[in-house]
Design a protein around this motif. Sequence first.
Motif, PDB file in Angstrom:
ATOM      1  N   ASP A  28       0.822  -1.207   0.000  1.00  0.00           N
ATOM      2  CA  ASP A  28       0.000   0.000   0.000  1.00  0.00           C
ATOM      3  C   ASP A  28       0.857   1.258   0.000  1.00  0.00           C
ATOM      4  OD1 ASP A  28      -2.992  -0.929   0.654  1.00  0.00           O
ATOM      5  OD2 ASP A  28      -1.596  -2.205   1.762  1.00  0.00           O
ATOM      6  N   SER A  70       2.256   6.112  -2.315  1.00  0.00           N
ATOM      7  CA  SER A  70       1.146   5.491  -1.597  1.00  0.00           C
ATOM      8  C   SER A  70      -0.089   5.351  -2.478  1.00  0.00           C
ATOM      9  CB  SER A  70       0.802   6.343  -0.363  1.00  0.00           C
ATOM     10  OG  SER A  70      -0.336   5.852   0.296  1.00  0.00           O
ATOM     11  N   LYS A  71      -0.847   4.293  -2.223  1.00  0.00           N
ATOM     12  CA  LYS A  71      -2.151   4.126  -2.844  1.00  0.00           C
ATOM     13  C   LYS A  71      -3.209   4.966  -2.137  1.00  0.00           C
ATOM     14  CE  LYS A  71      -1.373  -0.698  -4.283  1.00  0.00           C
ATOM     15  NZ  LYS A  71      -1.869  -2.100  -4.136  1.00  0.00           N
ATOM     16  N   HIS A  72      -2.881   5.406  -0.937  1.00  0.00           N
ATOM     17  CA  HIS A  72      -3.827   6.132  -0.092  1.00  0.00           C
ATOM     18  C   HIS A  72      -3.336   7.557   0.141  1.00  0.00           C
ATOM     19  CE1 HIS A  72      -5.371   2.088   0.656  1.00  0.00           C
ATOM     20  NE2 HIS A  72      -4.133   1.729   0.938  1.00  0.00           N
ATOM     21  N   GLU A  73      -4.227   8.416   0.516  1.00  0.00           N
ATOM     22  CA  GLU A  73      -3.913   9.829   0.656  1.00  0.00           C
ATOM     23  C   GLU A  73      -2.807  10.065   1.681  1.00  0.00           C
ATOM     24  OE1 GLU A  73      -6.073  14.116   1.641  1.00  0.00           O
ATOM     25  OE2 GLU A  73      -7.274  12.279   1.526  1.00  0.00           O
ATOM     26  N   LYS A  97      -3.739   8.339   5.765  1.00  0.00           N
ATOM     27  CA  LYS A  97      -5.122   8.152   6.216  1.00  0.00           C
ATOM     28  C   LYS A  97      -5.480   6.677   6.198  1.00  0.00           C
ATOM     29  CE  LYS A  97      -7.204  12.646   5.222  1.00  0.00           C
ATOM     30  NZ  LYS A  97      -8.383  13.328   4.610  1.00  0.00           N
ATOM     31  N   THR A  98      -5.987   6.167   7.328  1.00  0.00           N
ATOM     32  CA  THR A  98      -6.432   4.777   7.409  1.00  0.00           C
ATOM     33  C   THR A  98      -7.820   4.741   8.032  1.00  0.00           C
ATOM     34  OG1 THR A  98      -5.690   4.214   9.653  1.00  0.00           O
ATOM     35  CG2 THR A  98      -4.027   4.179   7.903  1.00  0.00           C
TER      36      THR A  98
END
Length: 264
Positions: A28, A70-73, A97-98
Motif C-alpha cells: 500500500d 502510496s495508494k492512499h492519501e 489516512k487509514t
Amino acid sequence: MKIATWNINSLRLRLPLLKELINETQADVICLQETKVPDPLFPFEDIIKLGYPHYYFKGMKSYNGVAIISKHELIHVADTPDWCGRLDCRHIAAQLKTASGPITIHNFYVPAGGDIPDAETNPKFAHKLAFIEEATAWFEKNQPKRSILVGDLNTAPLEHDVWSHKQLLKVVCHTPPETERHNQWEKQGFLDAMRLIYPEPQKLYTWWSYRNRDWKKSNRGRRLDHIWISNDLKENLQAIEILAHARDWAPPSDHVPVIAELTL
C-alpha cells in the motif's frame, strides 16, 4: 495494510525493479531511500502509472534522497528538522489516512559513516553519530504516537544482525558507538517490528555487499534496514517479510525490500 521500505540505490535506474516489487507484494505504501534524483526530475508520471497517485519526495542529484509513494492519501508533515543543518535529503514524514485514523510515517536514510570508526579522524563517522543523537533528542521531545519509522538506518544493532558479531565489532555499522546510539533512539517510544516477529538469535539480513561475487554462498549480510512501530501499534503488527531474493534482481541494489503488514 502493507508498508515497504527499500534502499533502491537510484530510483530512475531501478524503476523496473520497483514495478517488480509492486507486482509481487501489492504494498500500500512504499518508502524509498537513496533515490538519487533531484525533485524536478522525479518520475511522478511513472509512479502514478504504477498505481500510486499519492507521493512525497525530497531529492538531490547523485546522492541521498527519500520518497514515500502510496495508494492512499498522504498529508505532508512539514515541521521536521533539517538534521545537522545540511539540507541533504535524508528524512521525510507524512500522515497516512487509514480506517482507524491517521498514521505518521517517517522515512530515514541515515549517513553511512565512512570506513574508519573514529569520530576524531573521520568526519563522516562523526556526522553519523551526530545525526543519530539529533534524531534521538527530537523523538524524546516528540514522543511517537500511531507512528511508523522505516528506512536505511545504516546500523546493524544486534549480535545476530551481522554475519559475524566478533569480526564486525570494529567495522562501521556494528561498532558500539553506533549500536548504543541506535538503540537509544529506538527507545524513544518505538519497537523493533522485525525482531517482534523474528526474535534473536535468528539471523536477519537486509544488505549484502556488491563485493561478494556470490552473495548467497558467502551470506555475509547485515541488517541495515529497519521498521519501527510506536508502542501503541504493537497489537496491529501482523507480519514481516524480507525479500532476500530481490538481491538477484538486475541491476541489483545491495539492499532488499522489507515489508510490514499491519491491521490499520
